[in-house]
Design a protein around this motif. Structure first.
Motif: not given
Length: 553
Positions: A81-90
């Protein structure tokens, strides 16, 4: 000069694609923006629900976490989930194909882009091998229901265990006893190799699929798992959950709290597919809103399903008996659903259980689609890297008729099939999870670097908590990666250096390819315009993104 007319500066290894160039590639894309949040969530669920639940659950429960595997899923889900949020921003900032590889190229530099691309081989290519091993387990199980398995795949013995001939890897993992280690079985997993060959053959020809077909496959997989849950609830023996967290065994990662975290590091593999949502950002109607909903929604739904399936599985079958590449098949057979039996000549018992048959067919269908998506993703990442000059041109050669990167697909198919034939699921799962967790950490680092160097950039979606969330994502992912790496070191020191040797050779091969080829042939370093001008208009590309990619008439 670079593609956008700016002369590259700084260390050669850290040359970056300019953000303007990446956005130029996105602007030139002919992909249609047709995907809404439900399509994206469906795409994520379709890619996530695969070998993680159909295959690795039994391995993790029997060797590491026991019934507490439910906690392992939660821990892995939080890290994702933490990585997913970063993916979403990029993805909202750079909605372009290439995903994590492209993000690393634009924020950290070429050497990191190469490392990311090489890690994605573990995430996609080796993951496809792992799925193929599980797929072969369900194929053998369903053939056994028809009384065919014994003649085609007679049982063979090897030090510390036994398995079906032609459906057991050449190298097997034995966890305990005098034969602990990685004995040779004298056979190989031909069934898994055939599965990979079939999938890659379809990818060469072009697979005519669309978002609607992908949604149908997702529905099938969900129905299979919900049926398993609904039926299995009636056969749960609560005694199988006692103790819920088994006492620690001979090693730190054998049950206990250490086993839960070790299980989380392996089961991290189960969430690989959510990255597929970010790769579809270029086709989302509203990336800033739809991509985060798709990523987080898919993670939440899948984590919930995983936990309930794991609860039923460990409640029906004692966790120590789940060490099978097809644990759901083991559980459904253990239920002995006599009310669903129909007469069948040739079956071992003279009967065929319809519920068990349908669930296994659903598992095979679901795993087949995941193999297809994973092999697709791997070939397209190599296609992108080859077009950037970091890999030989063969991986970017497009077939004149089928419009697919056919040479690269065949070469990768051979390598993936060999891995599935020779290596046990324990090693494959560790390699995939290690590569995936490390890749996710680099994605989180990319968010931090981009915020520091380009604070003025428009970000339609911003990670809640900002860089703090990104740092937590890095720590969570690297922690889980370490729980995969440490056992490899321990095996190397104690019983067998094979897992660490495979990882070391893999890293060395990657370094040699970049040093001997990619460094000299990089189009960015040569100032060649790398804006994508060759379109893969085959339906295989449509399947990978979940949309019909053909031009309008």
């Amino acid at each position: 000069m670079s593609a956008d007319g700016v002369k590259p500066a700084g260390n050669r290894l850290f040359l970056k694609k300019s953000i303007a160039q990446i956005q130029k590639e996105a602007a030139k894309s002919e992909l249609k923006r047709t995907l809404g949040p439900l399509n994206l969530m469906s795409l994520g669920i379709g890619a996530i629900i695969g070998a993680g639940i159909f295959v690795l659950t039994g391995q993790v429960a029997s060797a590491h976490a026991g019934p507490a595997i439910m906690f392992s899923f939660v821990i892995a889900g939080i890290a994702c989930g933490l990585a997913g949020l970063c993916y979403a921003e990029l993805a909202s900032t750079m909605p372009v194909s290439g995903s994590a590889y492209t993000y690393a190229y634009g924020t950290l530099g070429e050497v990191f882009a190469w490392i990311m691309g090489w890690l994605l081989v573990l995430e996609y290519g080796v993951a496809a091998s792992t799925v193929a091993v599980g797929w072969s387990g369900y194929v053998v199980s369903i053939l056994n229901d028809f009384g065919i398995s014994a003649s085609l795949f007679p049982t063979i013995s090897y030090p510390g265990g036994e398995g079906p001939q032609w459906a057991t890897p050449l190298i097997q993992y034995v966890a305990s006893g005098a034969d602990a280690g990685f004995p040779l079985t004298g056979t190989f997993n031909l069934v898994a190799a055939v599965g990979i060959a079939a999938v890659c053959g379809l990818l060469v020809l072009g697979v005519s699929e669309s978002a609607n077909i992908n949604n149908a496959i997702v529905v099938i997989k969900i129905i299979v798992l919900l049926t398993f849950i609904a039926v299995g609830l009636q056969y749960i023996n609560p005694a199988n959950w006692d103790p819920f967290i088994p006492p620690q065994g001979e090693s730190w990662d054998q049950f206990g709290v250490g086993g839960i975290f070790r299980g989380a590091s392996i089961i991290f593999f189960a969430y690989v597919g959510f990255e597929a949502v970010s790769t579809a950002a270029a086709e989302a109607k509203n990336p800033s809103k739809d991509v985060p909903i798709g990523i987080l929604g898919a993670l939440f739904v899948c984590t919930l399903i995983y936990m309930v399936v794991a609860a039923v599985m460990t409640g029906v079958v004692p966790y120590l008996e789940l060490a099978s590449p097809a644990p759901i098949a083991v559980a459904i057979d253990r239920m002995a659903l006599t009310w669903a039996d129909i007469p069948l000549a040739g079956a071992p018992s003279g009967k065929l259980n319809l519920i068990a048959f349908l669930i296994k067919i659903g598992a095979i269908t679901g795993l087949s689609s995941v193999m297809l998506v994973l092999c697709y993703g791997q070939t397209r990442i190599f296609y992108t890297m080859a077009r950037d000059g970091l890999l030989p041109k063969a991986f970017a050669v497009v077939h004149p008729k089928f419009r697919t990167p056919w040479i690269g697909t065949i070469l990768l198919g051979i390598v993936i099939a060999i891995a599935a034939s020779f290596l046990p699921i324990s090693i494959l799962g560790d390699l995939v999870s290690l590569g995936t967790a490390t890749a996710f950490a680099i994605v989180c680092l990319s968010v931090i670097v981009l915020r520091i160097k380009h604070p003025e950039m428009e970000r339609p979606f911003r990670v809640p908590g900002g860089m703090v969330t990104a740092v937590l994502g890095i720590l969570a992912c690297l922690t889980l990666a370490s729980f995969n790496f440490v056992p490899m070191v321990q095996h190397a020191l104690n019983d067998n250096p094979l897992p660490l040797t495979i990882l070391g050779v893999y890293a060395l091969v990657g370094a040699l390819i970049y040093g001997l080829y990619g460094f000299a042939h990089s189009k960015l370093a040569k100032g060649i315009d790398i804006t994508e001008d060759v379109k893969l208009e085959s339906a295989a590309e449509a399947f990978g993104h979940g949309v019909d990619n053909k031009k309008d008439d």
